[in-house]
Enzyme design. Structure first.
Site, PDB file in Angstrom:
ATOM      1  N   ASP A   5       0.862  -1.164   0.000  1.00  0.00           N
ATOM      2  CA  ASP A   5       0.000   0.000   0.000  1.00  0.00           C
ATOM      3  C   ASP A   5       0.912   1.232   0.000  1.00  0.00           C
ATOM      4  OD1 ASP A   5      -2.345   1.648   0.520  1.00  0.00           O
ATOM      5  OD2 ASP A   5      -1.516   1.820   2.545  1.00  0.00           O
TER       6      ASP A   5
ATOM      7  N   ASP B  35      -0.009   5.051   0.832  1.00  0.00           N
ATOM      8  CA  ASP B  35      -0.142   6.087   1.861  1.00  0.00           C
ATOM      9  C   ASP B  35      -0.300   5.467   3.255  1.00  0.00           C
ATOM     10  OD1 ASP B  35      -0.082   8.062  -0.153  1.00  0.00           O
ATOM     11  OD2 ASP B  35      -2.209   7.714  -0.560  1.00  0.00           O
TER      12      ASP B  35
END
Ligand SMILES: [Zn+2]
Length: 557
Positions: free
Chosen positions: A42, A44
């Site tokens: 992922d 952020d």
């Protein structure tokens, strides 16, 4: 197609970008027993600080230790992809050019990624790629030339873990202050930060690889007592032992016998209850123990590998094996084994049971051969044929019961689930053992066909193999589904850890209250009035989970 034309497929699917630092490695070398080819990350809150809807490369700040951790993965030959929800595109907070500039800055700071997979949609678009839907994970696996089951995804919120599991990948949660407590409770694998997650990924990868392959073994005695599910999850490890032995004899208990018959690699089965393992043991009978010891001696094993789950002891059997003259014994034991065990192996908490067992096989010098994926499998020809009366494949199997009532779905809830699935257009087959007929009849009356008591385990395996999805608690049929590559809606009572006992390497949606008071009690019957871990499941969640698992990706094998 012209740039200014809208591609209706592109509008609904993930966007794939080549990474600037793409190294263009070919498919992984065919080396047996490798767990992972790729790590999906992922963006952020996992790789970089979460700056909401950021379109400015100057605001990119890597999280501590991330660059070095990614370099450890690269050095280990793992491919890397970023999988990120960027609904700021749909909402017009930034455009694609700005996003590319941000990604270029990420690569400048963190090194190259083999692919970038972006969901540009918003929840309202109903796409199949916005996490927790599995579309981005499937797309990343395709882009990297592997399968989702050979990927592990690291992310900071429940959506990340949900997408990983729904695709059949492993998911690691690295919580931040925005991660909700229920997301942490539900995750089967939690690490404090990305560098720790990377260390554990690499440790698990190494743990199933022998430091040195065992010399050819004549006869290996493998042991897995307890129930059908326990035997099924030990299957990959037994195949690893079988790959290096001329003959494999499996000692199992009466409750695991039918599952043992389904396993590849087993040449002979010895069935005997072990009073230190069985949940309802009969008193120890010295004559019976002497007969068992004589039987084990007659096997003439060159080595014994004793598989147990984390709350069972291998040592009483190790003593009998010594008395049977076996000179090489491998077992997991936190307790001091003295002279009872030659290869004493230890495993940290939280490792999936199939990998835990594979790591013991590796400690004894055994690995899965190239081409044999570390997944649950059944023996060719062992699965019965499906009764014609159930109709075409593509139905949903609903299995409400469990030998441990704490892990069963409450009958009233199962009935509402059957009704909701039927109303949504699914054909529902309700399955259960001969002693569960009252329950299956009541559940099927709400919408479905009652097959309670009509199949043995091989017959149930046949039914499960042609299902679109299986709705089941933490019990044997969940592992049959995993062995068939059929997606599972797991109504998982948290009495034991999901990370150890959840369906292995198969698309899964976990439902139920993971933080309920029964958590980690290992209770066989629910210690909490009202069975709250499962009774709060909304049948609409089950219908939605079946949709998620069958719309994109679906079955994996
Ligand atoms: Zn999307």
């Amino acid at each position: 197609m012209r740039q200014d034309q809208e591609d209706p497929y592109q509008r609904r699917s993930a966007r794939v970008y080549a990474g600037a630092g793409r190294v263009g490695r070919g498919p992984a070398a065919p080396h047996g027993g490798v767990l992972y080819d790729a790590v999906l990350l992922d963006r952020d809150g996992t790789l970089i600080e979460d700056v909401p809807y950021n379109g400015d490369p100057e605001k990119v700040r890597p999280l501590p230790g991330v660059r070095a951790a990614l370099d450890r993965l690269r050095a280990a030959g793992l491919r890397l992809a970023v999988v990120t929800n960027q609904s700021g595109l749909a909402r017009g907070y930034f455009d694609e050019e700005q996003m590319r500039a941000v990604h270029a800055r990420v690569e400048e700071l963190l090194g190259g990624f083999d692919a970038w997979l972006v969901c540009p949609h918003d929840d309202a678009d109903g796409c199949d790629c916005r996490k927790p839907s599995p579309g981005l994970v499937h797309a990343a696996a395709r882009e990297l030339g592997t399968s989702a089951s050979r990927c592990v995804l690291v992310g900071d919120i429940g959506r990340d873990v949900g997408a990983a599991l729904a695709a059949g990948a492993a998911g690691v949660l690295v919580p931040t202050p925005v991660t909700r407590p229920e997301e942490i409770a539900a995750a089967g694998w939690v690490a404090p930060d990305l560098p720790s997650a990377v260390d554990e990924i690499l440790r698990r990868q190494r743990a199933v690889q022998p430091a040195r392959d065992a010399d050819g073994v004549g006869t290996a005695l493998v042991v897995r007592s307890d129930s059908a599910g326990d035997v099924l999850v030990t299957g990959p490890a037994i195949r690893a032992v079988a790959a290096g032995a001329r003959r494999v004899v499996l000692l199992c208990g009466p409750r695991g016998r039918a599952a043992a018959e389904l396993l590849p690699g087993v040449d002979e089965i010895i069935e005997h209850p072990l009073p230190w393992i069985d949940p309802a043991p009969t008193p120890v009978d010295p004559d019976d123990m002497r007969r068992l010891t004589a039987r084990l001696a007659a096997v003439g094993a060159d080595e014994a590998v004793v598989f147990t789950s984390f709350h069972q002891s291998a040592l009483p059997l190790a003593l009998l094996l010594r008395m049977a003259g076996i000179t090489r014994i491998a077992a997991i034991s936190d307790d001091y084994p003295g002279a009872l065990v030659d290869i004493r192996h230890r495993v940290p908490a939280g490792v999936p049971e199939p990998e835990r067992a594979l790591s013991l096989a590796a400690a004894a010098g055994h690995r899965l051969p190239a081409g044999d994926e570390p997944v649950l499998r059944l023996r060719d020809g062992a699965v019965a044929s499906r009764p014609a009366a159930v109709g075409d494949p593509g139905y949903v199997v609903l299995h409400p019961g469990s030998a441990a009532s704490s892990r069963a779905c409450p009958t009233e809830l199962a009935a509402r689930i059957a009704g909701a699935l039927s109303a949504a257009g699914h054909r529902v087959l309700v399955t259960g053992g001969p002693d569960e007929r009252t329950v299956t009849a009541r559940v099927a009356a709400a919408g479905g066909t009652d097959l309670g008591g009509t199949t043995d385990l091989a017959g149930l395996a046949a039914l499960v193999a042609d299902a679109a999805a299986v709705v089941v608690g933490n019990t044997g049929p969940a592992h049959l589904a995993a062995a068939a590559g059929v997606p599972v809606v797991s109504l998982f009572a948290p009495t034991v850890p999901f990370g150890q006992w959840g369906p292995y390497r198969v698309p899964t949606v976990r439902l139920g209250d993971a933080g309920a008071p029964c958590r980690d009690t290992r209770a066989a019957s629910c210690p909490v009035p009202g069975h709250p871990c499962l009774s709060g499941v909304d049948p609409a969640e089950v219908v939605e989970a079946v949709r998620t698992l069958t719309v994109s990706g679906g079955g994996v094998r």
